[in-house]
Design an enzyme around this catalytic site. Structure first.
Site, mmCIF file in Angstrom:
data_model
loop_
_atom_site.group_PDB
_atom_site.id
_atom_site.type_symbol
_atom_site.label_atom_id
_atom_site.label_comp_id
_atom_site.label_asym_id
_atom_site.label_seq_id
_atom_site.Cartn_x
_atom_site.Cartn_y
_atom_site.Cartn_z
ATOM 1 N N ALA A 24 -4.669 3.267 2.085
ATOM 2 C CA ALA A 24 -3.486 3.294 2.957
ATOM 3 C C ALA A 24 -3.860 3.529 4.408
ATOM 4 O O ALA A 24 -4.775 4.293 4.709
ATOM 5 C CB ALA A 24 -2.535 4.396 2.497
ATOM 6 N N CYS A 25 -3.132 2.866 5.304
ATOM 7 C CA CYS A 25 -3.278 3.121 6.739
ATOM 8 C C CYS A 25 -1.889 3.122 7.368
ATOM 9 O O CYS A 25 -0.893 2.910 6.690
ATOM 10 C CB CYS A 25 -4.185 2.081 7.399
ATOM 11 S SG CYS A 25 -3.462 0.442 7.565
ATOM 12 N N GLY A 26 -1.841 3.343 8.648
ATOM 13 C CA GLY A 26 -0.575 3.483 9.358
ATOM 14 C C GLY A 26 0.424 2.379 9.103
ATOM 15 O O GLY A 26 1.568 2.635 8.757
ATOM 16 N N GLY A 38 -0.524 -0.684 7.252
ATOM 17 C CA GLY A 38 -0.874 -1.459 6.066
ATOM 18 C C GLY A 38 -1.574 -2.778 6.304
ATOM 19 O O GLY A 38 -1.641 -3.616 5.419
ATOM 20 N N VAL A 57 1.110 3.488 4.800
ATOM 21 C CA VAL A 57 1.328 4.837 4.283
ATOM 22 C C VAL A 57 2.718 4.955 3.677
ATOM 23 O O VAL A 57 2.888 5.548 2.611
ATOM 24 C CB VAL A 57 1.133 5.896 5.404
ATOM 25 C CG1 VAL A 57 1.616 7.255 4.947
ATOM 26 C CG2 VAL A 57 -0.314 5.970 5.803
#
Length: 97
Positions: free
Chosen positions: A7-9, A11, A40
């Site tokens: 996951a990242c800020g 996606g 996220v």
């Protein structure tokens, strides 16, 4: 087979990079894995359906509900460091078996 989500800020970029890096390390360690990547927001709603969540250290607190239900949440300080990823996989997954 482990189910993993990266996951990242938002996606897109970072989660795709994390996915490629962790895929490489799991393959090196000969651990079968299915990896998905997302934002996220999406990941925290789905995290309990996964065995492991990878994200930046700064986003780790978004997954406290999943962690309390048994999902392993791994926060990374350097998303590009294969050495850090391998160390955390060994500490949190290999050595826990």
């Amino acid at each position: 087979m482990l189910k993993v989500i990266a996951a990242c800020g938002n996606g897109m970029g970072s989660s795709q990079i994390i996915k490629m890096k962790i895929e490489k390390i799991f393959k090196k360690l000969n651990i079968p894995v299915h990896i998905h990547h997302s934002s996220v927001g999406e990941a925290k709603n789905q995290a309990s359906n996964y065995d492991v969540v990878f994200c930046s250290e700064a986003l780790k607190n978004n997954f406290s509900n999943a962690a309390s239900s048994g999902t392993i949440v791994i926060g990374l300080k350097n998303l590009l460091s294969e050495q850090e990823i391998e160390q955390k996989i060994i500490e949190n997954i290999v050595n826990k078996k």
